[in-house]
Design a protein around this motif. Sequence first.
Motif, PDB file in Angstrom:
ATOM      1  N   TYR A  83       0.854  -1.187   0.000  1.00 23.11           N
ATOM      2  CA  TYR A  83       0.000   0.000   0.000  1.00 23.11           C
ATOM      3  C   TYR A  83       0.892   1.241   0.000  1.00 23.11           C
ATOM      4  CZ  TYR A  83      -3.934  -3.066   0.846  1.00 23.11           C
ATOM      5  OH  TYR A  83      -4.889  -4.055   0.703  1.00 23.11           O
ATOM      6  N   HIS A  84       0.902   1.933  -1.132  1.00 24.06           N
ATOM      7  CA  HIS A  84       1.837   3.028  -1.343  1.00 24.06           C
ATOM      8  C   HIS A  84       1.176   4.049  -2.262  1.00 24.06           C
ATOM      9  CE1 HIS A  84       5.511   5.123  -2.716  1.00 24.06           C
ATOM     10  NE2 HIS A  84       6.058   4.667  -1.612  1.00 24.06           N
ATOM     11  N   PRO A  85       1.497   5.341  -2.098  1.00 20.06           N
ATOM     12  CA  PRO A  85       0.884   6.343  -2.982  1.00 20.06           C
ATOM     13  C   PRO A  85       1.159   6.111  -4.460  1.00 20.06           C
ATOM     14  CG  PRO A  85       1.878   7.416  -1.080  1.00 20.06           C
ATOM     15  CD  PRO A  85       2.302   5.973  -1.030  1.00 20.06           C
ATOM     16  N   ARG A  86       2.313   5.548  -4.794  1.00 22.02           N
ATOM     17  CA  ARG A  86       2.646   5.341  -6.195  1.00 22.02           C
ATOM     18  C   ARG A  86       2.106   4.002  -6.702  1.00 22.02           C
ATOM     19  NH1 ARG A  86       5.919   9.008  -8.436  1.00 22.02           N
ATOM     20  NH2 ARG A  86       6.939  10.495  -7.034  1.00 22.02           N
ATOM     21  N   CYS A  87       1.956   3.921  -8.015  1.00 22.71           N
ATOM     22  CA  CYS A  87       1.344   2.753  -8.652  1.00 22.71           C
ATOM     23  C   CYS A  87       2.248   1.530  -8.537  1.00 22.71           C
ATOM     24  CB  CYS A  87       1.062   3.072 -10.119  1.00 22.71           C
ATOM     25  SG  CYS A  87       0.214   1.758 -11.016  1.00 22.71           S
TER      26      CYS A  87
ATOM     27  N   ASN B  28      -7.276   2.709 -13.973  1.00 20.64           N
ATOM     28  CA  ASN B  28      -6.463   1.517 -13.715  1.00 20.64           C
ATOM     29  C   ASN B  28      -5.262   1.809 -12.813  1.00 20.64           C
ATOM     30  OD1 ASN B  28      -7.986  -0.318 -15.388  1.00 20.64           O
ATOM     31  ND2 ASN B  28      -7.087   0.708 -17.177  1.00 20.64           N
ATOM     32  N   PHE B  29      -5.245   2.997 -12.212  1.00 23.85           N
ATOM     33  CA  PHE B  29      -4.139   3.352 -11.329  1.00 23.85           C
ATOM     34  C   PHE B  29      -4.129   2.418 -10.126  1.00 23.85           C
ATOM     35  CE2 PHE B  29      -2.261   6.093  -7.941  1.00 23.85           C
ATOM     36  CZ  PHE B  29      -1.016   6.265  -8.523  1.00 23.85           C
ATOM     37  N   ARG B  30      -2.964   1.834  -9.830  1.00 26.01           N
ATOM     38  CA  ARG B  30      -2.860   0.815  -8.786  1.00 26.01           C
ATOM     39  C   ARG B  30      -2.159   1.328  -7.531  1.00 26.01           C
ATOM     40  NH1 ARG B  30      -6.174  -3.086  -9.296  1.00 26.01           N
ATOM     41  NH2 ARG B  30      -4.743  -4.638  -8.405  1.00 26.01           N
TER      42      ARG B  30
ATOM     43  N   LEU C 136      -3.273   8.239   0.507  1.00 27.00           N
ATOM     44  CA  LEU C 136      -2.758   7.612   1.715  1.00 27.00           C
ATOM     45  C   LEU C 136      -1.970   8.628   2.534  1.00 27.00           C
ATOM     46  CD1 LEU C 136      -2.704   4.627   2.839  1.00 27.00           C
ATOM     47  CD2 LEU C 136      -0.367   4.498   1.926  1.00 27.00           C
ATOM     48  N   PRO C 137      -2.240   8.761   3.835  1.00 25.73           N
ATOM     49  CA  PRO C 137      -1.499   9.742   4.641  1.00 25.73           C
ATOM     50  C   PRO C 137      -0.007   9.418   4.669  1.00 25.73           C
ATOM     51  CG  PRO C 137      -3.443   8.955   5.811  1.00 25.73           C
ATOM     52  CD  PRO C 137      -3.272   8.064   4.617  1.00 25.73           C
ATOM     53  N   PRO C 138       0.847  10.441   4.686  1.00 19.03           N
ATOM     54  CA  PRO C 138       2.300  10.192   4.750  1.00 19.03           C
ATOM     55  C   PRO C 138       2.711   9.691   6.120  1.00 19.03           C
ATOM     56  CG  PRO C 138       1.850  12.538   4.907  1.00 19.03           C
ATOM     57  CD  PRO C 138       0.521  11.878   4.610  1.00 19.03           C
TER      58      PRO C 138
END
Length: 276
Positions: A134-138, A254-256, A261-263
Amino acid sequence: MTTTTIARAWSLRRTDGLVLGFTDHDGRLVFDGVTFRPDRGLAARALVQGTGLSVDNSEAIGALSDGAITERDLMAGRWDGAQLRLWEVDWTDVAQRRLVFRGSLGEVSRAKGAFRAELRGLSEALNAPQGRVYHPRCSARLGDTSCKIDLSAPSLSLQMPVGEMEEGRLFRFATFPAFDANWFEHGRLEVLSGAAEGLSGAIKNDSARPGGGRLIELWSALGLLPAPGDQIRLTAGCDKDGRSCRLKFGNFLNFRGFPDLPPEDWLIAPQAARHG
């Protein structure tokens, strides 16, 4: 004096289907449709095999020769991931044999006309991380089944000849089609023809130059140098950011990643600060 009739034989199958057989016996052995030759300069060190999920490991050591494993093929990556099987076999009756190792070639290094290849057992794949982060980037790779982008689209892929090149890492083009600056950054350069066919590299920088020129810089040099005029393909890059996914590719559905998500700083901040 006690003598033994046990020899070792191993086969290598490349991803393109080419199969080579080797043996430490002094004559040829033939079984399973493969001829195992003693004159190809390959030997294996003692094999270490573990129980459970322990990683099997060994090394294959050999000479680079035109008749078997060549330096050019190694540098082009044609032996990457080749499947390997190792038998103990009675050379007086090859029907009497035992498969003792099955795996693939790992990291390959070369020096002084020889190569050294790591052998990886079947349990190697079980050590790969599993599950989703679980991360802000795809987490998807551009063009894969999760991303669903078609990389063959004219706006995402470009084929052209090599122009001016420096150290197999810097590619300069006097003229270049009308792509935005940095369009191919984080993408890939693939060689489609010539001696370096099959090689590819990750693009570090994509810089527009005055007069319509372009500079493409790779993170590391290609193992074999393409010649001027050899065909290459440039594929657009993705920085895994939600904004790029929406604006550059129009693919935010389709962004994964998890852009909201809070930092980490938010998680350790005092409760009052979290609520402003």
